[in-house]
Write a protein that holds these residues in place. Structure first.
Motif, PDB file in Angstrom:
ATOM      1  N   GLY A 174       0.800  -1.219   0.000  1.00  0.00           N
ATOM      2  CA  GLY A 174       0.000   0.000   0.000  1.00  0.00           C
ATOM      3  C   GLY A 174       0.832   1.268   0.000  1.00  0.00           C
ATOM      4  O   GLY A 174       2.043   1.264  -0.224  1.00  0.00           O
ATOM      5  N   LYS A 175       0.148   2.392   0.287  1.00  0.00           N
ATOM      6  CA  LYS A 175       0.806   3.692   0.266  1.00  0.00           C
ATOM      7  C   LYS A 175       1.892   3.797   1.330  1.00  0.00           C
ATOM      8  O   LYS A 175       2.905   4.476   1.138  1.00  0.00           O
ATOM      9  N   ALA A 176       1.669   3.131   2.470  1.00  0.00           N
ATOM     10  CA  ALA A 176       2.671   3.199   3.537  1.00  0.00           C
ATOM     11  C   ALA A 176       3.995   2.602   3.076  1.00  0.00           C
ATOM     12  O   ALA A 176       5.070   3.113   3.406  1.00  0.00           O
ATOM     13  N   ARG A 177       3.931   1.530   2.278  1.00  0.00           N
ATOM     14  CA  ARG A 177       5.158   0.914   1.773  1.00  0.00           C
ATOM     15  C   ARG A 177       5.872   1.850   0.796  1.00  0.00           C
ATOM     16  O   ARG A 177       7.097   1.993   0.841  1.00  0.00           O
ATOM     17  N   VAL A 178       5.102   2.468  -0.090  1.00  0.00           N
ATOM     18  CA  VAL A 178       5.694   3.406  -1.049  1.00  0.00           C
ATOM     19  C   VAL A 178       6.412   4.527  -0.312  1.00  0.00           C
ATOM     20  O   VAL A 178       7.557   4.895  -0.636  1.00  0.00           O
ATOM     21  N   LYS A 179       5.758   5.081   0.711  1.00  0.00           N
ATOM     22  CA  LYS A 179       6.355   6.178   1.466  1.00  0.00           C
ATOM     23  C   LYS A 179       7.588   5.713   2.234  1.00  0.00           C
ATOM     24  O   LYS A 179       8.620   6.401   2.260  1.00  0.00           O
ATOM     25  N   ALA A 180       7.504   4.538   2.867  1.00  0.00           N
ATOM     26  CA  ALA A 180       8.624   4.035   3.660  1.00  0.00           C
ATOM     27  C   ALA A 180       9.855   3.808   2.795  1.00  0.00           C
ATOM     28  O   ALA A 180      10.973   4.191   3.159  1.00  0.00           O
ATOM     29  N   PHE A 181       9.652   3.204   1.624  1.00  0.00           N
ATOM     30  CA  PHE A 181      10.799   2.959   0.760  1.00  0.00           C
ATOM     31  C   PHE A 181      11.303   4.248   0.125  1.00  0.00           C
ATOM     32  O   PHE A 181      12.474   4.356  -0.242  1.00  0.00           O
ATOM     33  N   GLY A 182      10.438   5.237  -0.009  1.00  0.00           N
ATOM     34  CA  GLY A 182      10.902   6.542  -0.457  1.00  0.00           C
ATOM     35  C   GLY A 182      11.832   7.179   0.561  1.00  0.00           C
ATOM     36  O   GLY A 182      12.875   7.746   0.211  1.00  0.00           O
ATOM     37  N   VAL A 183      11.467   7.087   1.845  1.00  0.00           N
ATOM     38  CA  VAL A 183      12.339   7.598   2.909  1.00  0.00           C
ATOM     39  C   VAL A 183      13.659   6.841   2.907  1.00  0.00           C
ATOM     40  O   VAL A 183      14.748   7.436   3.021  1.00  0.00           O
ATOM     41  N   TRP A 184      13.577   5.515   2.782  1.00  0.00           N
ATOM     42  CA  TRP A 184      14.786   4.686   2.780  1.00  0.00           C
ATOM     43  C   TRP A 184      15.718   5.089   1.643  1.00  0.00           C
ATOM     44  O   TRP A 184      16.929   5.244   1.839  1.00  0.00           O
ATOM     45  N   SER A 185      15.162   5.251   0.443  1.00  0.00           N
ATOM     46  CA  SER A 185      16.010   5.581  -0.707  1.00  0.00           C
ATOM     47  C   SER A 185      16.620   6.965  -0.574  1.00  0.00           C
ATOM     48  O   SER A 185      17.772   7.194  -0.965  1.00  0.00           O
ATOM     49  N   ALA A 186      15.858   7.903   0.004  1.00  0.00           N
ATOM     50  CA  ALA A 186      16.390   9.252   0.203  1.00  0.00           C
ATOM     51  C   ALA A 186      17.581   9.216   1.160  1.00  0.00           C
ATOM     52  O   ALA A 186      18.614   9.845   0.922  1.00  0.00           O
ATOM     53  N   MET A 187      17.449   8.465   2.256  1.00  0.00           N
ATOM     54  CA  MET A 187      18.534   8.382   3.229  1.00  0.00           C
ATOM     55  C   MET A 187      19.727   7.614   2.647  1.00  0.00           C
ATOM     56  O   MET A 187      20.889   7.935   2.916  1.00  0.00           O
ATOM     57  N   ASN A 188      19.440   6.609   1.847  1.00  0.00           N
ATOM     58  CA  ASN A 188      20.505   5.815   1.236  1.00  0.00           C
ATOM     59  C   ASN A 188      21.364   6.671   0.314  1.00  0.00           C
ATOM     60  O   ASN A 188      22.594   6.722   0.434  1.00  0.00           O
TER      61      ASN A 188
END
Length: 492
Positions: free
Chosen positions: A142-156
């Protein structure tokens, strides 16, 4: 997602939401720190070399010791995290990473610093797959996964880009030792967040005897593969040393595949994962993108310092547009991820990255930051930011809960191996173009060639996404009947 039980359903939901937020924060800090250490030492290398007495060739091992330990042990780290608990392994890896950082800052000779960097890599190999597995299981869809992986990729990606900034500022104003010490407070913050926000692991499950032989073969094979390539600056590709090393690496990896297919023990990684187009395609895409991205940090940093004459601190500041571009791309990936399939984002982001690398290929010896670096930095970084989260989401979606650590370890290993192989190969090509006479013009020619080859590599990644990855938004669930042993592994 695992929520702590409570007396009322409402309080359980509130507590679970808070736990998810802290889990995301802990994973974000861990990924930023791990990514930071891949680039933070780059600008400090001249000072490190002169202070500790490194030779010109020996100095490269400040980078390679970390990459070898990290990339070579990631698969094993993912399996251990799956077997003994993601939170448990994260809380073991964090102190090891912090201790390596602390000892590295106090190093008095080359061997001590190289050993400390290897210890950091070992800690990162435990941290990275455990953190990504926690993210995948906490945000299953869902949307929560999209947002979480967006945060992860930004920090990465921001960790890699900001590492150059922090490395330059710390080296010029505090001393090179602080490119190591900077990790210690990050470790403390991550441990606090993990202890507070991540649910306690279930009891360690025994799924058969561990595949020790497979672990040894995979780790040795990947380490030798990277080792052979990174030494091409001393031994050409056609030399007996390089050919022997790479041949042994291939034999070890082939033996690993045979063992994984035939072992009666709990395999290091289920080969059935590669039968899934999403998992296989996302890993190859990440391998190619990782090689190009690592090369861009390396070549741009050297171009700014050795051709344009920028100092360490100024070089770090000039990388800020790159860091901001990655964040912008990651935010766009979140927003666009609600409307478009991850495959489409990989194609669009990849094409934008190709344009940026090709633009970098036009750098000139008498150029300037505003003309030759600023524009391509923004284009390239936004494209990379668009790619990272969709690749991770595709590679882990549909993977059974007991294999998320292995799948994330595989993806992280793919990225690190890609970075090491890409940097070594492109660095060799750039060095051949530069030749023995080191002038701004000859150096510029080498860096420009390296960036042009990086563009070609990303073109290959885009073609892969077009032809291999599924058009659907989520990766299909893996058919566990492909491996009867999986039926014994499934959790309720």
């Amino acid at each position: 997602m695992t929520n702590t039980e409570s007396a009322s359903g409402e309080s359980a939901i509130d507590e679970g939401a808070g736990s998810a937020g802290l889990t995301l924060a802990a994973v974000a800090v861990v990924q930023f720190m791990v990514s930071l250490d891949l680039s933070v030492v780059n600008v400090a290398l001249p000072d490190i070399g002169s202070d500790l007495g490194f030779s010109e060739v020996g100095l490269t091992w400040v980078i390679h010791a970390y990459a070898l330990a990290f990339g070579g042990l990631l698969l094993l780290g993912g399996k251990i995290a799956d077997r003994y608990g993601h939170k448990r392994i994260m809380l073991i890896g964090l102190p090891l990473f912090g201790l390596g950082s602390l000892l590295g800052g106090f190093a008095q000779e080359p061997g001590q610093l190289v050993a400390a960097r290897a210890a950091q890599g070992m800690g990162a190999a435990a941290l990275a797959p455990a953190a990504l597995a926690l993210l995948a299981s906490t945000f299953p869809g869902g949307k929560a996964r999209v947002k979480a992986f967006g945060v992860w990729s930004a920090m990465n990606a921001a960790g890699g880009a900001l590492g150059v900034l922090f490395g330059g500022l710390l080296t010029e104003y505090a001393g090179w030792e602080w490119v190591m010490f900077v990790n210690v407070p990050l470790v403390a913050v991550a441990m606090y967040l993990a202890g507070r926000g991540i649910a306690t692991d279930p009891p360690a499950t025994r799924r058969g005897r561990p595949d020790v032989l497979g672990a040894v073969l995979a780790t040795a094979g990947m380490s030798l593969l990277v080792f052979g390539v990174v030494r091409t600056d001393r031994h050409p590709w056609s030399s007996s040393e390089t050919l022997t090393t790479l041949t042994i690496a291939v034999v070890l990896l082939a033996a690993f595949i045979v063992v994984e297919r035939t072992t009666s023990r709990d395999p290091l990684i289920r080969l059935g994962l590669f039968a899934n187009r999403s998992v296989a395609g996302a890993n190859v895409y990440t391998l190619l993108l990782g090689g190009a991205m690592a090369s861009s940090f390396y070549f741009v940093s050297l171009y700014l310092q050795r051709v344009l004459g920028s100092g360490p601190a100024k070089t770090g500041v000039q990388f800020l547009p790159f860091a901001f571009g990655v964040v912008i791309g990651s935010v766009l990936a979140v927003k666009l991820g609600y409307k478009f399939a991850p495959r489409n984002l990989l194609i669009g982001g990849g094409l934008l990255t190709v344009v940026g690398f090709a633009w970098f290929g036009l750098i000139s010896a008498d150029g300037s930051f505003a003309v030759d670096v600023l524009g391509p930095s923004i284009v390239t970084s936004v494209g990379i930011g668009l790619c990272l989260a969709p690749a991770v989401s595709i590679a882990t979606a549909g993977v059974a809960a007991h294999e998320t650590g292995s799948a994330s370890g595989l993806l992280n290993s793919t990225r690190q191996i890609g970075a090491s192989l890409g940097l070594a190969a492109l660095g060799t090509a750039a060095g051949d173009r530069t030749g023995d006479t080191l002038t701004p013009e000859s150096l510029n020619d080498g860096y420009a060639l390296g960036m042009t080859i990086a563009a070609v590599i990303v073109v290959a990644a885009v073609l892969l996404a077009l032809t291999v990855l599924p058009r659907t938004g989520a990766a299909p669930a893996l058919a566990t009947e492909q491996d009867d042993r999986d039926l014994l592994y499934e959790r309720d």
